[in-house]
Design a protein around this motif. Sequence first.
Motif, PDB file in Angstrom:
ATOM      1  N   TYR A  45      -5.912 -15.824  -2.974  1.00  0.00           N
ATOM      2  CA  TYR A  45      -5.205 -14.945  -2.204  1.00  0.00           C
ATOM      3  C   TYR A  45      -4.515 -15.513  -0.793  1.00  0.00           C
ATOM      4  O   TYR A  45      -3.701 -15.027  -0.005  1.00  0.00           O
ATOM      5  CB  TYR A  45      -5.733 -13.653  -1.732  1.00  0.00           C
ATOM      6  N   HIS A  57       3.199 -11.204  -4.539  1.00  0.00           N
ATOM      7  CA  HIS A  57       2.063 -11.711  -3.319  1.00  0.00           C
ATOM      8  C   HIS A  57       2.640 -12.633  -2.361  1.00  0.00           C
ATOM      9  O   HIS A  57       3.743 -13.348  -2.975  1.00  0.00           O
ATOM     10  CB  HIS A  57       0.794 -12.510  -4.005  1.00  0.00           C
ATOM     11  N   TYR A 106       0.789 -14.455  -7.811  1.00  0.00           N
ATOM     12  CA  TYR A 106       0.395 -12.854  -8.220  1.00  0.00           C
ATOM     13  C   TYR A 106       1.324 -11.963  -7.983  1.00  0.00           C
ATOM     14  O   TYR A 106       2.226 -12.171  -7.195  1.00  0.00           O
ATOM     15  CB  TYR A 106      -1.205 -12.597  -7.595  1.00  0.00           C
ATOM     16  N   ALA A 139       1.791  -7.553  -7.941  1.00  0.00           N
ATOM     17  CA  ALA A 139       1.261  -6.347  -8.279  1.00  0.00           C
ATOM     18  C   ALA A 139       2.081  -5.334  -8.638  1.00  0.00           C
ATOM     19  O   ALA A 139       3.201  -5.195  -8.620  1.00  0.00           O
ATOM     20  CB  ALA A 139       0.759  -6.046  -6.436  1.00  0.00           C
ATOM     21  N   LEU A 164      -3.112  -6.132 -10.669  1.00  0.00           N
ATOM     22  CA  LEU A 164      -2.618  -7.540 -10.018  1.00  0.00           C
ATOM     23  C   LEU A 164      -2.870  -8.566 -10.968  1.00  0.00           C
ATOM     24  O   LEU A 164      -3.886  -8.483 -11.761  1.00  0.00           O
ATOM     25  CB  LEU A 164      -3.939  -7.854  -8.885  1.00  0.00           C
ATOM     26  N   PHE A 196       1.965  -6.076   0.433  1.00  0.00           N
ATOM     27  CA  PHE A 196       0.875  -6.909   0.862  1.00  0.00           C
ATOM     28  C   PHE A 196       1.007  -7.262   2.228  1.00  0.00           C
ATOM     29  O   PHE A 196       1.867  -7.344   2.956  1.00  0.00           O
ATOM     30  CB  PHE A 196       1.029  -8.240  -0.025  1.00  0.00           C
ATOM     31  N   GLY A 222      -2.009 -12.036   2.994  1.00  0.00           N
ATOM     32  CA  GLY A 222      -2.021 -12.195   1.529  1.00  0.00           C
ATOM     33  C   GLY A 222      -3.610 -11.718   1.194  1.00  0.00           C
ATOM     34  O   GLY A 222      -3.800 -11.330  -0.054  1.00  0.00           O
ATOM     35  N   LEU A 257      -4.023  -5.376   0.251  1.00  0.00           N
ATOM     36  CA  LEU A 257      -3.055  -4.532  -0.308  1.00  0.00           C
ATOM     37  C   LEU A 257      -2.759  -3.221   0.128  1.00  0.00           C
ATOM     38  O   LEU A 257      -4.115  -2.427   0.139  1.00  0.00           O
ATOM     39  CB  LEU A 257      -2.952  -4.752  -1.864  1.00  0.00           C
ATOM     40  N   ILE A 306      -8.164  -7.510  -1.732  1.00  0.00           N
ATOM     41  CA  ILE A 306      -7.818  -8.133  -3.210  1.00  0.00           C
ATOM     42  C   ILE A 306      -8.825  -9.047  -3.324  1.00  0.00           C
ATOM     43  O   ILE A 306      -9.360  -9.081  -4.614  1.00  0.00           O
ATOM     44  CB  ILE A 306      -6.439  -9.016  -2.868  1.00  0.00           C
TER      45      ILE A 306
END
Length: 739
Positions: free
Chosen positions: A313, A575, A580, A582, A592, A616, A620, A623, A637
């Motif tokens: 992340y 992201h 990534y 979501a 995710l 986000f 990162g 969320l 996350i």
Amino acid sequence: MAAVQDGPMELDAEKEAKPEILSDGTSNLSGNTASGTLSSSPLTAAPAGGAPKMEDQQTLIAVLQFLKRNKLSESVEILRREAGLGEHQEGSQATDGSGGGKGDGDGGDANSLLSRVSITSAAAPQSMPVKKDQPDVSVVLSAYSQQGDPPLYQVYYSGLKNFIESVLDCHRAELSQLFYPLFVHMYLELVYNNHETEAKAFFDKFSGDQECYYQDDLHILCGLTKKEHLKGNEVLLDFRTSRFVLHISRDSYQLLKRHLQERHNNQIWNIIQEHLYIDIFDGMPRSKSQIDSMSGSLAGEAKREVNKAKVFYGLLKEPEIEVPLDDEDDEAENEEGKPKKKKTKKDSLGSKSKKQDPNAPQQNRIPLPELKDSDKLDKIMYMKESTKRIRLGPENLPSICFYTFLNAFQGLTAVDFTDDSSLLAGGFADSTVRVWSVTPKKLRKVKSAGELNVIEKESDDVLERIMDEKTASESKILHGHSGPVYGVSFSPDRNYLLSSSEDGTVRLWSLQTFTCLVGYKGHNYPVWDTHFSPFGYYFVSGGHDRVARLWATDHYQPLRIFAGHLADVTCTRFHPNSNYVATGSTDRTVRLWDVLNANCVRILTGHKGPIHSLAFSPNGKFLASGSTDGRVLLWDIGHGLMIGELKGHTDTIYALKFSRDGEILASGSMDNTVRLWDSMKAFDEVETDDFTATTGHIHLPDNSQELLLGMYHSKSTPVTHLHFTRRNLLLAAGAYNSQ
């Protein structure tokens, strides 16, 4: 971890094998037989080609003797009929030494034979194609063909209900999770087998006992009153093709198992085997509030192993770009100090970008577009703006500028701002996309090809010369869709605009010529949302076909298909590191997805209504999600756990946005309000080291009022979109509602 998967219920996948379940009771086998599980065993397939072999015949007789002792006469008749055995055969075989035996001393031999049958039949449900994307309806429904005595369904359910209500409080909350999935499957069995009167009586008696957040599902369920209604019904397929997941402590599970075995409640036991996935954890049972915080989705909670995958992340390393100093910004009285201050700021930005975040993915994990010269110039502008950014906090709230769409009779359905806040786009129900200039600078098209040929390409102001002043206007209308436009998204470089529509397409528009460049066709139904990657080039779309698709602007076909949601994908977000995606859905889950391999790495449950907004945090790590239940949920996350719940909105939350530094979270709702939340306080109060992900215990502080920093009402304008400028001014947009 123990779980109930494809076959009989298991206490522990390694310690207790399937035959051992039968050693302390007989209800598991009788449950299998009553449901017709044995009918798919190779042992019962013999009569089709002739009489059963002697060994198989002895096994069948042992089964019959076992069933007789437990007074399961109906199962005895079914098995005898399918095996082609007469009563005289059974009797003659039972009297000699090779049969199942009548004495108590033969019970062990019978059980050993039955264990073999159990193992064989346990694999039978796996042959059902329930995990395909397009399940065969006839196969899906066939599981409901065998059932117990219809009038006894209320007795079965009432008996379980009375038992759960009589246990200790610490177990009652966990076991009460069984009510809803059992209620649904028992009702569907009655309907499928044409017991309409019993089904209606069952529904009327027990539907009021279900949790309030399942009322929408129950409303759909009550309309399924005939066998014909079940064929092709999406709700039914959702329940049949996905196991309802429950997290239950080992102690609570043992209580349930013991009760069902003592009462020989075969129907309940069979449904638990076939349709439920019980995720057993060691530790204290969860409280009612802890369970409620994670419940509500269409398929129960997420399996714990799903949320254990590693998620990178962290942010990608920023490119090293020299930021020139503006002489005009230097103040005369502080000629030496000002540049020194700016130099320090530039160094801090540079040093921050040189550090490799240990939680960040590899820079080349997914291919990203190279920075063009125009991108580098925009980065420089961004960094300059960042030096003038207002630091927000509880004592320093942002100013809010609200853009109201007046007389929007075309029906405003989507809004987006460019990153530099210079352009505003709106999608409308009349199939049009409209773009406005928010600054005094008007929108202009590029000149025609003939006019461009005579322009000196080496001149310093070539970018100005190619624009046609005659086309300058404050707004432009883009025509091309054949249905309402539900999503719009600007590219980071402000050269392109995406729009998604009910017509099943996503269109890419040029903001230089204001024409459609590409129409991306892949979704079969309306596309509810689309979103550009923070680095451009990639974008994601989600729609009514229950999948999200990853695209690249120069590819006509999608690069990845993210399939797994049980209902419409209503909102999508990249992201910050672009590795990534979501997605939020009307199945009341947030998922995710890994862009590299299209794997689902997180399933987040807890919302009680369809999800319509995602955001986000700038770093990162977190969320935020908002839904029709009026709640904003905060997620970590890295651990895949809910860490906060913000309550206060009274209607659907359509807009969420973090400030540029992540200090403030803004939420906009159909209740005509914008609320500001202290996100840093919410995140700082969470000790990630204390996460007990192994047991599923989550303690959510009820501190919404403490975290609420401000609430701002519009006159009569639902908030459709929120955007923080580079200097942390908050922009909001929505269409005035005259009703």
